[in-house]
Motif scaffolding. Structure first.
Motif, PDB file in Angstrom:
ATOM      1  N   THR A  31      -3.488  -2.811  -2.200  1.00  0.00           N
ATOM      2  CA  THR A  31      -3.114  -3.644  -0.909  1.00  0.00           C
ATOM      3  C   THR A  31      -2.196  -4.833  -1.715  1.00  0.00           C
ATOM      4  N   MET A  50       2.233   3.563  -0.699  1.00  0.00           N
ATOM      5  CA  MET A  50       1.584   2.428  -0.242  1.00  0.00           C
ATOM      6  C   MET A  50       0.872   2.729   1.175  1.00  0.00           C
ATOM      7  N   LEU A  73       1.407  -4.698  -1.520  1.00  0.00           N
ATOM      8  CA  LEU A  73       2.127  -4.636  -0.405  1.00  0.00           C
ATOM      9  C   LEU A  73       3.385  -5.671  -0.293  1.00  0.00           C
ATOM     10  N   HIS A 113      -2.234   4.201   0.447  1.00  0.00           N
ATOM     11  CA  HIS A 113      -3.144   3.630  -0.267  1.00  0.00           C
ATOM     12  C   HIS A 113      -3.402   4.011  -1.592  1.00  0.00           C
TER      13      HIS A 113
END
Length: 144
Positions: free
Chosen positions: A102, A53, A105, A56
């Motif tokens: 994203t 994460m 998240l 990315h």
């Protein structure tokens, strides 16, 4: 099977105790050892998902999320399995669309505390005779 300290998300318990008992019965003497593997693999999977994460990197999320999903389900940790599955599916979609993950998240942020709470419940149930020593706060002696 209801546990005294059953933790829930909404109305859903963190552990499906019927599934837990079934796994315990099927695994027999190997149960505690395999639960230990779940601890080790789970810690690694959560670390790898968080690292992916931060980087990315949707591709790096897929395998650890898939692993955590399956192992969690085996022990009746359904909410943990569902969060891991959500992360896996988001990551797979991001790979296909060539996007960064994203949208995963919020699920990744929930993952570690959910894993740790669930694991604690599983381990306590697997061996309720093990006394847990409270962690010492910074600057304080541990209570023995």
């Amino acid at each position: 099977m209801q546990r005294g300290m059953d933790v829930t998300i909404g109305n859903d318990p963190l552990v499906n105790w019927e599934s837990f008992q079934q796994a315990r019965s099927e695994l027999g003497a190997n149960f505690v050892r395999i639960l230990g593997y779940f601890r080790e693999d789970g810690i690694k999977s959560v670390d790898r998902i968080e690292d992916a994460m931060r980087g990315h990197n949707a591709t790096a999320m897929v395998i650890p999320a898939h692993t955590l999903k399956g192992e969690s389900r085996q022990f009746g940790a359904d909410p943990l399995s569902e969060v891991a599955e959500t992360i896996e599916m988001i990551a797979r979609g991001c790979i296909e669309r060539r996007e960064t993950p994203t949208e995963a998240l919020e699920h990744v942020v929930k993952l570690r505390p959910l894993f740790e709470t669930t694991l604690d419940m599983l381990e306590r149930e697997a061996n309720p005779l093990v006394a847990r020593k409270p962690a010492a706060a910074f600057g304080r002696r541990p209570v023995l």
